[in-house]
Design a protein around this motif. Structure first.
Motif, PDB file in Angstrom:
ATOM      1  N   LEU A  32       0.825  -1.210   0.000  1.00  0.00           N
ATOM      2  CA  LEU A  32       0.000   0.000   0.000  1.00  0.00           C
ATOM      3  C   LEU A  32       0.859   1.259   0.000  1.00  0.00           C
ATOM      4  O   LEU A  32       0.535   2.248  -0.672  1.00  0.00           O
ATOM      5  N   SER A  33       1.949   1.228   0.737  1.00  0.00           N
ATOM      6  CA  SER A  33       2.823   2.413   0.773  1.00  0.00           C
ATOM      7  C   SER A  33       3.410   2.691  -0.602  1.00  0.00           C
ATOM      8  O   SER A  33       3.396   3.836  -1.083  1.00  0.00           O
ATOM      9  N   VAL A  34       3.942   1.659  -1.223  1.00  0.00           N
ATOM     10  CA  VAL A  34       4.511   1.842  -2.564  1.00  0.00           C
ATOM     11  C   VAL A  34       3.422   2.232  -3.552  1.00  0.00           C
ATOM     12  O   VAL A  34       3.620   3.120  -4.396  1.00  0.00           O
ATOM     13  N   PHE A  35       2.251   1.605  -3.437  1.00  0.00           N
ATOM     14  CA  PHE A  35       1.148   1.906  -4.337  1.00  0.00           C
ATOM     15  C   PHE A  35       0.738   3.373  -4.246  1.00  0.00           C
ATOM     16  O   PHE A  35       0.669   4.089  -5.256  1.00  0.00           O
ATOM     17  N   PHE A  36       0.471   3.835  -3.025  1.00  0.00           N
ATOM     18  CA  PHE A  36       0.038   5.228  -2.864  1.00  0.00           C
ATOM     19  C   PHE A  36       1.158   6.203  -3.220  1.00  0.00           C
ATOM     20  O   PHE A  36       0.899   7.283  -3.759  1.00  0.00           O
ATOM     21  N   LEU A  37       2.392   5.821  -2.948  1.00  0.00           N
ATOM     22  CA  LEU A  37       3.506   6.695  -3.295  1.00  0.00           C
ATOM     23  C   LEU A  37       3.621   6.841  -4.814  1.00  0.00           C
ATOM     24  O   LEU A  37       3.796   7.964  -5.324  1.00  0.00           O
ATOM     25  N   VAL A  38       3.503   5.744  -5.530  1.00  0.00           N
ATOM     26  CA  VAL A  38       3.607   5.806  -6.991  1.00  0.00           C
ATOM     27  C   VAL A  38       2.427   6.572  -7.583  1.00  0.00           C
ATOM     28  O   VAL A  38       2.603   7.430  -8.463  1.00  0.00           O
ATOM     29  N   VAL A  39       1.210   6.266  -7.110  1.00  0.00           N
ATOM     30  CA  VAL A  39       0.027   6.953  -7.644  1.00  0.00           C
ATOM     31  C   VAL A  39       0.091   8.447  -7.334  1.00  0.00           C
ATOM     32  O   VAL A  39      -0.188   9.294  -8.201  1.00  0.00           O
ATOM     33  N   LEU A  40       0.458   8.791  -6.098  1.00  0.00           N
ATOM     34  CA  LEU A  40       0.540  10.203  -5.723  1.00  0.00           C
ATOM     35  C   LEU A  40       1.630  10.914  -6.528  1.00  0.00           C
ATOM     36  O   LEU A  40       1.422  12.038  -7.020  1.00  0.00           O
ATOM     37  N   THR A  41       2.773  10.268  -6.666  1.00  0.00           N
ATOM     38  CA  THR A  41       3.852  10.877  -7.455  1.00  0.00           C
ATOM     39  C   THR A  41       3.428  11.068  -8.902  1.00  0.00           C
ATOM     40  O   THR A  41       3.687  12.119  -9.515  1.00  0.00           O
ATOM     41  N   THR A  42       2.760  10.060  -9.464  1.00  0.00           N
ATOM     42  CA  THR A  42       2.289  10.171 -10.846  1.00  0.00           C
ATOM     43  C   THR A  42       1.299  11.309 -11.004  1.00  0.00           C
ATOM     44  O   THR A  42       1.377  12.094 -11.962  1.00  0.00           O
ATOM     45  N   ASN A 425      -1.636  13.065 -20.065  1.00  0.00           N
ATOM     46  CA  ASN A 425      -2.975  12.495 -19.979  1.00  0.00           C
ATOM     47  C   ASN A 425      -3.182  12.017 -18.543  1.00  0.00           C
ATOM     48  O   ASN A 425      -2.769  10.917 -18.163  1.00  0.00           O
ATOM     49  N   LEU A 426      -3.802  12.886 -17.742  1.00  0.00           N
ATOM     50  CA  LEU A 426      -3.912  12.614 -16.309  1.00  0.00           C
ATOM     51  C   LEU A 426      -4.640  11.310 -16.000  1.00  0.00           C
ATOM     52  O   LEU A 426      -4.137  10.495 -15.215  1.00  0.00           O
ATOM     53  N   PRO A 427      -5.811  11.054 -16.585  1.00  0.00           N
ATOM     54  CA  PRO A 427      -6.474   9.763 -16.281  1.00  0.00           C
ATOM     55  C   PRO A 427      -5.623   8.562 -16.687  1.00  0.00           C
ATOM     56  O   PRO A 427      -5.530   7.578 -15.941  1.00  0.00           O
ATOM     57  N   LEU A 428      -5.002   8.644 -17.867  1.00  0.00           N
ATOM     58  CA  LEU A 428      -4.171   7.528 -18.313  1.00  0.00           C
ATOM     59  C   LEU A 428      -2.959   7.354 -17.410  1.00  0.00           C
ATOM     60  O   LEU A 428      -2.596   6.225 -17.044  1.00  0.00           O
ATOM     61  N   ASN A 429      -2.320   8.474 -17.058  1.00  0.00           N
ATOM     62  CA  ASN A 429      -1.141   8.386 -16.196  1.00  0.00           C
ATOM     63  C   ASN A 429      -1.491   7.807 -14.831  1.00  0.00           C
ATOM     64  O   ASN A 429      -0.736   7.008 -14.268  1.00  0.00           O
ATOM     65  N   ILE A 430      -2.631   8.234 -14.278  1.00  0.00           N
ATOM     66  CA  ILE A 430      -3.039   7.699 -12.972  1.00  0.00           C
ATOM     67  C   ILE A 430      -3.357   6.213 -13.087  1.00  0.00           C
ATOM     68  O   ILE A 430      -3.001   5.410 -12.211  1.00  0.00           O
ATOM     69  N   ALA A 431      -4.029   5.836 -14.186  1.00  0.00           N
ATOM     70  CA  ALA A 431      -4.327   4.411 -14.388  1.00  0.00           C
ATOM     71  C   ALA A 431      -3.035   3.605 -14.502  1.00  0.00           C
ATOM     72  O   ALA A 431      -2.893   2.535 -13.897  1.00  0.00           O
ATOM     73  N   LEU A 432      -2.074   4.145 -15.263  1.00  0.00           N
ATOM     74  CA  LEU A 432      -0.786   3.462 -15.361  1.00  0.00           C
ATOM     75  C   LEU A 432      -0.064   3.462 -14.023  1.00  0.00           C
ATOM     76  O   LEU A 432       0.617   2.493 -13.670  1.00  0.00           O
ATOM     77  N   GLY A 433      -0.207   4.572 -13.275  1.00  0.00           N
ATOM     78  CA  GLY A 433       0.397   4.623 -11.945  1.00  0.00           C
ATOM     79  C   GLY A 433      -0.189   3.579 -11.016  1.00  0.00           C
ATOM     80  O   GLY A 433       0.526   2.970 -10.210  1.00  0.00           O
ATOM     81  N   VAL A 434      -1.521   3.386 -11.112  1.00  0.00           N
ATOM     82  CA  VAL A 434      -2.176   2.365 -10.286  1.00  0.00           C
ATOM     83  C   VAL A 434      -1.626   0.982 -10.628  1.00  0.00           C
ATOM     84  O   VAL A 434      -1.260   0.194  -9.750  1.00  0.00           O
ATOM     85  N   ILE A 435      -1.558   0.712 -11.941  1.00  0.00           N
ATOM     86  CA  ILE A 435      -1.063  -0.600 -12.361  1.00  0.00           C
ATOM     87  C   ILE A 435       0.397  -0.779 -11.969  1.00  0.00           C
ATOM     88  O   ILE A 435       0.787  -1.801 -11.378  1.00  0.00           O
ATOM     89  N   PHE A 436       1.211   0.227 -12.292  1.00  0.00           N
ATOM     90  CA  PHE A 436       2.635   0.125 -11.995  1.00  0.00           C
ATOM     91  C   PHE A 436       2.873   0.102 -10.491  1.00  0.00           C
ATOM     92  O   PHE A 436       3.760  -0.612 -10.000  1.00  0.00           O
TER      93      PHE A 436
END
Length: 720
Positions: A32-42, A425-436
């Motif tokens: 969760l920490s890595v997930f939220f960090l990546v999504v927030l950074t993205t 592309n904010l929605p795409l980047n966030i979606a990719l951030g979620v996946i990554f």
């Protein structure tokens, strides 16, 4: 130990889907920490990145054709889809010849200086590279459509430059076609002039040879006043045909004459009427008269006799006709022989003429060959000159015809909406951030798990240490001395007590020490609660705090540590003076006392051995606390002097080699290792241990409801 060699292999073989799920649950905070960090950074990076907009223009490209087909080359307008040609046009659009014109027309070097080069004007090459990086040219599959996309921070500029590139390419195609047409016509005209000069020279050579060889040739090729090769060929064909006809006629008459010459007079008279063609009418008439006269003679002889004057008259007539018939046959044979001779003479004469003509033709051909060779070369040059004139007329005609639009801008670019940038592309980047983020978090969790070589499961203990697991202690366990026997964690220690009792090889064994490989594994708490469970069962129990390095049991019991084990061993106090009571009547406590300068000498002394023997007689069970076995020898000494030893391993704390080494040290000094206690299990995260805790809690609730009448009942419950 030999069992250690199997450690790396077995986990992979036995890994199950539930093990993956257990790792995910255990490392969920990391994930969760890595997930939220990546999504927030993205999201933050995407929000603060400079926005850019893309505009796309669609063009249809075709090969250059004219609106009106040329009468000299009607198939020139045929054009089909060619993927290689389309790819070539894509490369041309991206070339400097197209983009340099756009850069100069819109002065992009100055326009982009402030935006991309801190106000300094860009060079033509730098601007070209920047422009090429901001554009994308893509052909539409299986069509002649090409899409030109340009990206810019200004929506209007994106559409403007995209359209400018399309129009620049269109103008380049038109200019290229015009230039290629007129350049081609110019080159053809130069070639025509060269051929005209060659024709003039060839004509001069032909005229010179005609004069030198005295060849008088008319415009149609007929040669007069001399030998004509054209007439010679015709005469030769005619003479050859006459020769063949005469040869055929000679062979026919000669064969007929030879056949008739072999026949007798009578056979000739019978054969000639049908052998001749065309038939001789006089011969046929004589033969008919002869036949009629013979018939009349035979009839008269039968009627009148031979001597009758009428018969004699008829006989004379027959003889006369027979004589005429013979003369006619002889005449026919002589005529046929004369015809054969005449035909042979004509054939010989004709063959002589043919030979004369052939000799004359050969002589003329040898004499006039230079002339006719030069004339042949002249004719070829005339054909080439004619072809060049036709090609020039065709190209000139086509160049002056109206040209179809080879490049059509059918879908011009329009400025995109300012609120919808193409990048980021904010929605795409966030979606990719979620996946990554999920992939990175899960990957990091499994990587940490891979690096973690600590004890995690009962299987790890049994595989690596080759020792049984006597008990599984949950996390956050308090002191049972004050929590009471109804605590859910108490059942875990009662199970541990039962396993220890059943594991004893000798019923007289009643001294036990609890050791651990490192600090903080819960060794003292385990010993305290285990002793409390034994005492709650009605046994006389003594706890000896023999951890002279860092004594802590007196804090759990809440008594003073001023006097204790060290005072007794140094003969400063008696045993009764150093043993203290606890809130549990059957449980006594012997603190460590003041720490000496050297504890090893005390624990290995004879006084310590005597103390252990005496305590074995006074108490039902005696528990000795010890320091970590790694690094100091106190625990090893205690393990060798007491009856039993159990090793406490904290869940996911120290690497397996360290715990294996601790076990080996116990066995090396001759200690009786009863088994392993897994301590501080996080039941909420590791569901593989959940059934332990749930069973303890359920049993505890049932015990609270039903109650326990006496200590014996509790002992029987433990044994079950």
């Amino acid at each position: 130990m030999d069992s250690n060699s199997n450690v790396p292999e077995t986990p992979e073989v036995r890994l199950h889907f539930l093990d993956y799920w257990r790792i995910i649950r255990l490392r969920k905070m990391v994930i969760l920490s890595v997930f939220f960090l990546v999504v927030l950074t993205t999201a933050v990076v995407s929000y603060f990145l400079p926005k850019s907009y893309s505009a796309t223009v669609g063009i249809s490209v075709e090969k250059d054709v004219t609106d009106v087909s040329s009468p000299l080359a009607p198939s020139a307008n045929v054009a089909g889809y060619d993927p290689f040609w389309i790819q070539t046009q894509v490369k041309k659009i991206e070339s400097a010849s197209i983009l340099h014109g756009v850069i100069r027309k819109y002065d992009l070097a100055k326009r982009w200086a402030e935006q991309y080069n801190d106000g300094e004007p860009l060079t033509l090459e730098e601007t070209f590279i920047l422009l090429k990086n901001k554009m994308r040219v893509r052909p539409d599959r299986n069509t002649s459509i090409i899409e030109i996309t340009f990206r810019s921070r200004d929506p209007k500029e994106a559409a403007e430059i995209a359209n400018a590139i399309a129009h620049a390419y269109r103008e380049s195609r038109l200019e290229q076609r015009r230039a290629s047409k007129f350049n081609g016509i110019k080159i053809l005209q130069q070639q025509l002039e060269e051929k005209e000069e060659e024709v003039r020279k060839a004509k001069a050579i032909v005229d010179q040879l005609r004069h030198e060889l005295n060849i008088n040739e008319l415009a149609d090729g007929t040669i007069y006043g001399g030998y004509s090769p054209t007439l010679n060929k015709e005469t030769m064909r005619r003479l050859e045909q006459q020769r063949l006809d005469l040869l055929y006629e000679y062979n026919k008459y000669n064969d007929q004459f030879q056949e008739l010459s072999k026949l007798s007079r009578e056979e000739l008279r019978n054969a000639l009427p049908t052998a001749l063609f065309p038939p001789d009418q006089n011969l046929i008439s004589l033969f008919e008269n002869w036949t009629l006269a013979n018939q009349r003679l035979r009839a008269a002889v039968e009627d009148l006799g031979r001597e009758h004057p009428e018969v004699r008259k008829l006989q004379s007539l027959v003889d006369e006709v027979d004589s005429q018939l013979n003369d006619k046959v002889d005449g026919i044979l002589r005529g046929l022989a004369n015809r054969v001779a005449a035909t042979k003479a004509s054939l010989d004469e004709l063959e002589k003429r043919v030979e004369e003509f052939k000799a004359k033709d050969t002589e003329f051909a040898a004499k006039s060959r230079p002339y006719f060779d030069a004339k042949h070369d002249l004719e070829e040059l005339l054909l080439v000159r004619k072809a060049l004139r036709l090609r020039i007329d065709d190209e000139t005609f086509e160049a002056n015809l109206p040209v179809s639009t080879a490049v059509e801008v059918f879908d011009p670019a329009t400025p995109p909406h300012p609120g919808r940038p193409d990048f980021p592309n904010l929605p795409l980047n966030i979606a990719l951030g979620v996946i990554f983020g999920l992939i990175l978090g899960v990957g990091l969790a499994f990587f940490i798990e891979y690096l973690d070589t600590s004890i995690k499961t009962i299987d790890d203990v049994e595989r690596a240490l080759q020792a049984p697991v006597l008990g599984v202690i949950p996390q956050n366990v308090g002191t049972l001395l004050y929590e009471g026997p109804e605590s859910p964690a108490a059942e875990a220690y009662r199970v541990l007590r039962t396993n220890i009792l059943f594991s004893r090889k000798d019923p007289s064994w009643n001294t036990l020490t609890v050791v651990s490989a490192g600090v903080g594994e819960g060794k003292s708490t385990t010993l305290m609660n285990l002793a409390t469970v034994f005492a709650q069962n009605g046994d006389r129990v003594l706890i000896v705090d023999s951890d002279l390095r860092r004594p802590s049991l007196h804090k759990l019991v809440k008594v003073s540590n001023s006097v204790g084990l060290t005072n007794y061993l140094l003969r400063q106090n008696t045993l009764e003076e150093v043993i203290q009571t606890t809130p549990l009547a059957t449980l006594d406590f012997l603190p460590s006392g003041k720490l000496p300068s050297s504890s090893m000498g005390i624990l290995s002394s004879d006084q310590m051995k005597d103390l252990i023997k005496e305590l074995k007689q006074r108490y039902d069970y005696v528990f000795f606390d010890s320091p970590p076995i790694m690094g100091v020898s106190d625990a090893s000494i205690l393990a060798s002097e007491v009856d039993m030893a159990i090793q406490v391993i904290q869940y996911r704390r120290y690497p397996q080699p360290m715990t294996i080494r601790a076990k080996q040290m116990i066995q090396k000094v001759g200690g009786n290792l009863m088994g392993i206690v897994l301590n501080n299990i996080n039941v909420s995260q590791d569901e593989s241990y959940y059934y332990y805790y749930s069973g303890y809690e359920e049993y505890s609730k049932q015990t609270n409801v039903e109650g326990v009448k006496d200590k014996g009942d509790l002992a029987q419950a433990d044994l079950k």
